[in-house]
Design an enzyme around this catalytic site. Structure first.
Site, mmCIF file in Angstrom:
data_model
loop_
_atom_site.group_PDB
_atom_site.id
_atom_site.type_symbol
_atom_site.label_atom_id
_atom_site.label_comp_id
_atom_site.label_asym_id
_atom_site.label_seq_id
_atom_site.Cartn_x
_atom_site.Cartn_y
_atom_site.Cartn_z
ATOM 1 N N PHE A 205 0.870 -1.173 0.000
ATOM 2 C CA PHE A 205 0.000 0.000 0.000
ATOM 3 C C PHE A 205 0.903 1.217 0.000
ATOM 4 O O PHE A 205 1.708 1.398 0.925
ATOM 5 C CB PHE A 205 -0.877 -0.041 1.247
ATOM 6 C CG PHE A 205 -1.837 1.115 1.416
ATOM 7 C CD1 PHE A 205 -3.111 1.055 0.880
ATOM 8 C CD2 PHE A 205 -1.484 2.234 2.151
ATOM 9 C CE1 PHE A 205 -4.019 2.094 1.082
ATOM 10 C CE2 PHE A 205 -2.370 3.276 2.355
ATOM 11 C CZ PHE A 205 -3.648 3.213 1.813
ATOM 12 N N ASP B 265 -2.944 10.436 17.657
ATOM 13 C CA ASP B 265 -3.324 11.837 17.872
ATOM 14 C C ASP B 265 -4.292 12.300 16.785
ATOM 15 O O ASP B 265 -5.312 12.943 17.061
ATOM 16 C CB ASP B 265 -2.073 12.721 17.854
ATOM 17 C CG ASP B 265 -0.978 12.174 18.742
ATOM 18 O OD1 ASP B 265 -0.976 12.479 19.936
ATOM 19 O OD2 ASP B 265 -0.141 11.409 18.225
ATOM 20 N N GLY C 66 2.516 13.095 5.242
ATOM 21 C CA GLY C 66 2.238 12.031 6.198
ATOM 22 C C GLY C 66 0.772 12.078 6.573
ATOM 23 O O GLY C 66 -0.077 11.521 5.897
ATOM 24 N N THR D 105 -1.862 8.317 12.961
ATOM 25 C CA THR D 105 -1.355 8.423 14.330
ATOM 26 C C THR D 105 -2.530 8.487 15.295
ATOM 27 O O THR D 105 -3.618 8.958 14.957
ATOM 28 C CB THR D 105 -0.502 9.685 14.525
ATOM 29 O OG1 THR D 105 -1.353 10.840 14.475
ATOM 30 C CG2 THR D 105 0.587 9.801 13.471
ATOM 31 N N GLU E 29 4.474 9.988 1.540
ATOM 32 C CA GLU E 29 5.586 10.578 0.794
ATOM 33 C C GLU E 29 6.449 11.412 1.735
ATOM 34 O O GLU E 29 6.052 11.686 2.874
ATOM 35 C CB GLU E 29 5.041 11.451 -0.339
ATOM 36 C CG GLU E 29 4.245 10.687 -1.367
ATOM 37 C CD GLU E 29 3.774 11.562 -2.529
ATOM 38 O OE1 GLU E 29 4.138 12.765 -2.556
ATOM 39 O OE2 GLU E 29 3.059 11.047 -3.402
ATOM 40 N N PRO E 30 7.638 11.833 1.283
ATOM 41 C CA PRO E 30 8.518 12.631 2.152
ATOM 42 C C PRO E 30 7.849 13.855 2.756
ATOM 43 O O PRO E 30 8.079 14.207 3.907
ATOM 44 C CB PRO E 30 9.667 13.017 1.210
ATOM 45 C CG PRO E 30 9.728 11.906 0.218
ATOM 46 C CD PRO E 30 8.296 11.498 -0.001
ATOM 47 N N GLU F 163 -1.164 3.781 10.205
ATOM 48 C CA GLU F 163 -2.612 3.702 9.970
ATOM 49 C C GLU F 163 -3.329 4.894 10.592
ATOM 50 O O GLU F 163 -4.469 4.788 11.038
ATOM 51 C CB GLU F 163 -3.194 2.378 10.494
ATOM 52 C CG GLU F 163 -2.817 1.193 9.644
ATOM 53 C CD GLU F 163 -3.749 0.012 9.848
ATOM 54 O OE1 GLU F 163 -4.916 0.230 10.206
ATOM 55 O OE2 GLU F 163 -3.304 -1.107 9.625
ATOM 56 N N SER G 133 5.841 -0.716 3.695
ATOM 57 C CA SER G 133 6.026 -2.100 4.114
ATOM 58 C C SER G 133 5.888 -3.009 2.910
ATOM 59 O O SER G 133 4.958 -2.855 2.109
ATOM 60 C CB SER G 133 4.991 -2.471 5.177
ATOM 61 O OG SER G 133 5.258 -1.792 6.377
#
Length: 649
Positions: free
Chosen positions: A207, A459, A215, A457, A211-212, A455, A244
């Protein structure tokens, strides 16, 4: 670390691309709307309800979700009571046939410490897992999968989580999200083409969203796909990080910006589209595996796309619908984390309790000391709650309910927080021995740390929980606002919604303390009252903050965090009451133990709910939030701690 975060604050799911509803703010009804561009506020239009009768004839969407309705201060029990019991005798038999060999494999064949040291899942272990069908647990049997439902899947994932989280991520990144989009959003041709190979493990999936520079703010992705001049391919360029299975995945669900023309306005703007990308298309490469704190056996790499030609038939879910696809994938798979981590907790509790029952200190086994007893009891209670929520969500999915996104997010947040706490406490119970590699808990703790991040955060997900519920309330407030413009013609709406609010504002209209009595066993009536009180407190708090903050509520994260925490506790109370009541009814051997855990959890959870609700409105709390904001800004501006060493040197 697949899909570390997803954009939620500034418009996850575009917040239904619609309004939060009408909130009464500064003596005017106003519309709060969430979109990918942020939040906007507009005054209600001057047209009357009488001039637009359709406005009231169309009732706002009604959710059957227990959590969603808590935001309105209402108890809708359908998706919580009774506790789901969804497996047929045949499904139970199938599950038992799968669980036993899976447990034996992890006990006798797999070596998690070796995998951690090697920083990979050995090839022979991968082959064994493929032969067991572990890569296609929920793929239909006619497409070479095992054909399990969500509850069966949860049980097998629990076994994996109890033994090796590195393998758990490899499997989860592949099927829980890697090809899950094909399973739930693919057309028949896409399913027939890709699912047999991924189900058998012939080809591994991934999946690819993060990207840099993207997030939590997933809408800011830079990877682009542009339609070729002949209209047969999309040309993909960009890169994804922390993927992953990224080093060896052959099939990838990739999200990219694509230019989309609005048929009504004729304007073109970028929207996210999901694609099925094969490594064999060419132009796909990856970095060396990342070095990580934990889940080292899981391959994590950066993936690069250079002029990758994707056939137009590989668009997944429609052009410009990538956000929706991503959210559906994540919502559909989050329950699996709760199941896996309940397995992790069960294993850690077994190690800690075995140690406590044999370790002698001061001439006594440490299991007799109150300090240790409290730790072990709280560990077990957290596990019971986590497990109960995971199987509640899975069961409701199997019963055909589709409104479970808030509950799935609650499951993920609670499980990842609880598992970290439980394993940390297990190490504490075991003292120096727990710190040694020999027990395996130090590896588990390292592995667990990522679960509070990816998946979504925790927060961000707490904000998602709070804002999704507020959006649902807003839809009903919008209808109420319109009804007040012509109250004589809309008495039903006025009295069904407004009267509840008026009564609550003067301390009437209560009685919710008995609302769960018919659903919860009488031995838990006090705790049922706590759960009902929690729902009423949440409903009142939501209305209060909407009236006070209007559109500004999206920026009040101190308040939203506390609302999220209160909702998690309130939902967890209902779930354990439901499960314990079923256990009483079925006369399970563990029923007395379950009742005790349920009582302690609910007795303490209501205190936390009261505390968090009070923290949303108490002047002293609001003042503290302002102060903490100032403290944080000073530290960030200073580049670190802003106060001097007490020695002045």
């Amino acid at each position: 670390m697949h899909r570390l975060n997803v954009k939620l604050v500034n418009g996850v799911q575009n917040f239904a691309k619609g309004s939060l509803g009408k909130a009464y703010h500064q003596n005017k009804w106003t519309t709060v709307a969430f979109s990918t561009q942020g939040v906007r506020l507009s005054q209600a239009k001057s047209d009357s309800a009488a001039s637009k009768p359709d406005r009231l004839s169309k009732k706002p969407p009604e959710s059957k979700g227990y959590a969603a309705n808590m935001f309105r201060g209402q108890i809708v029990p359908e998706q919580c009571f009774p506790y789901p019991d969804v497996l047929s005798p045949d499904q139970q038999e199938t599950l038992q046939m799968l669980v036993s060999p899976t447990e034996k494999f992890f006990a006798e064949v797999n070596d998690p410490a070796k995998n951690d040291a090697l920083e990979k899942v050995p090839d022979d272990i991968m082959e064994n897992l493929k032969e067991m069908g572990a890569f296609g647990l929920q793929v239909p049997t006619e497409l070479s999968g095992v054909g399990l439902n969500n509850t069966q899947y949860a049980r097998l994932v629990e076994v994996v989580g109890a033994n090796d989280l590195g393998i758990g991520i490899t499997l989860g990144a592949h099927q829980s999200i890697g090809f899950k989009g094909i399973l739930i959003a693919g057309n028949p041709e896409q399913k027939k083409k890709y699912l047999p190979d991924v189900a058998t493990g012939k080809k591994i999936a991934a999946f690819c969203l993060t990207e840099p520079g993207s997030g939590s703010d997933a809408a800011s992705i830079k990877t682009r796909a542009v339609l070729s001049s002949d209209g047969k391919h999309y040309i993909l360029n960009g890169n994804k990080i922390w993927i992953s299975n990224g080093g060896f995945a052959e099939i990838m669900t990739v999200f990219a910006q694509t230019p989309v023309k609005d048929p009504k306005s004729g304007t073109t703007k970028d929207k996210v589209t999901a694609f099925i990308v094969e490594r064999s298309f060419g132009g796909v490469s990856n970095s060396k595996p990342e070095k990580k704190m934990g889940i080292k056996a899981s391959n994590t790499a950066e993936v690069y796309y250079e002029d990758v030609k994707i056939p137009v038939e590989n668009v997944l879910g429609g052009v410009g619908e990538g956000f929706k696809v991503a959210m559906n994938i994540l919502n559909n798979g989050r329950f699996g984390m709760g199941a896996a981590l309940s397995g992790t907790m069960r294993s850690a509790i077994a190690k800690a309790s075995d140690f406590a029952a044999s370790r002698l200190q001061f001439g006594r086994k440490i299991e007799t000391f109150g300090a240790i007893q409290e730790k072990i009891a709280r560990m077990a209670i957290k596990h019971y709650v986590c497990e109960s929520i995971a199987y509640m969500v899975a069961g409701n999915m199997d019963r055909g309910f589709s409104d479970y996104q808030v509950e799935a997010a609650i499951s993920k947040v609670y499980a990842s927080d609880a598992a970290w706490w439980v394993v940390d406490e297990a190490i504490q119970v075991m003292g120096g021995m727990g710190f040694m590699k020999e027990t395996g808990l130090e590896r588990v703790l390292r592995d667990l740390r990522i679960f509070r991040i990816f998946e979504g955060t925790n927060d961000i997900l707490k904000l998602f929980i709070a804002l999704t519920g507020i959006q649902y309330v807003g839809a009903h407030l919008k209808q109420l606002q319109a009804a007040f413009k012509n109250p004589g013609g809309n008495l039903g709406v006025v009295f069904s919604e407004a009267s509840k609010r008026v009564l609550k504002s003067v301390g009437l209209g209560g009685g919710k303390s008995k609302a769960l009595d018919s659903l919860v066993h009488s031995s838990l009536s006090t705790q049922a009252g706590h759960a009902a009180e929690a729902v009423e407190l949440i409903g009142q708090a939501v209305e209060s903050v909407l009236m006070k903050h209007g559109r500004g509520i999206i920026e009040e994260q101190f308040i939203l965090n506390r609302l999220g925490d209160a909702v998690i506790d309130a939902y967890a109370m209902a779930v354990v009451l439901s499960r314990a009541s079923r256990s009483i009814e079925k006369k399970l051997a563990s029923v007395d133990h379950e009742v005790l855990m349920t009582k302690v959890f609910c007795n303490e959870a209501i205190e936390r709910v009261r505390f968090n609700v009070n923290g949303m409105k108490a002047p002293s709390s609001i003042e503290n939030y302002k102060i903490m904001s100032q403290i944080s800004q000073t530290i960030c501006k200073n580049g670190g701690v802003a106060h001097a060493n007490p020695l002045g040197i």
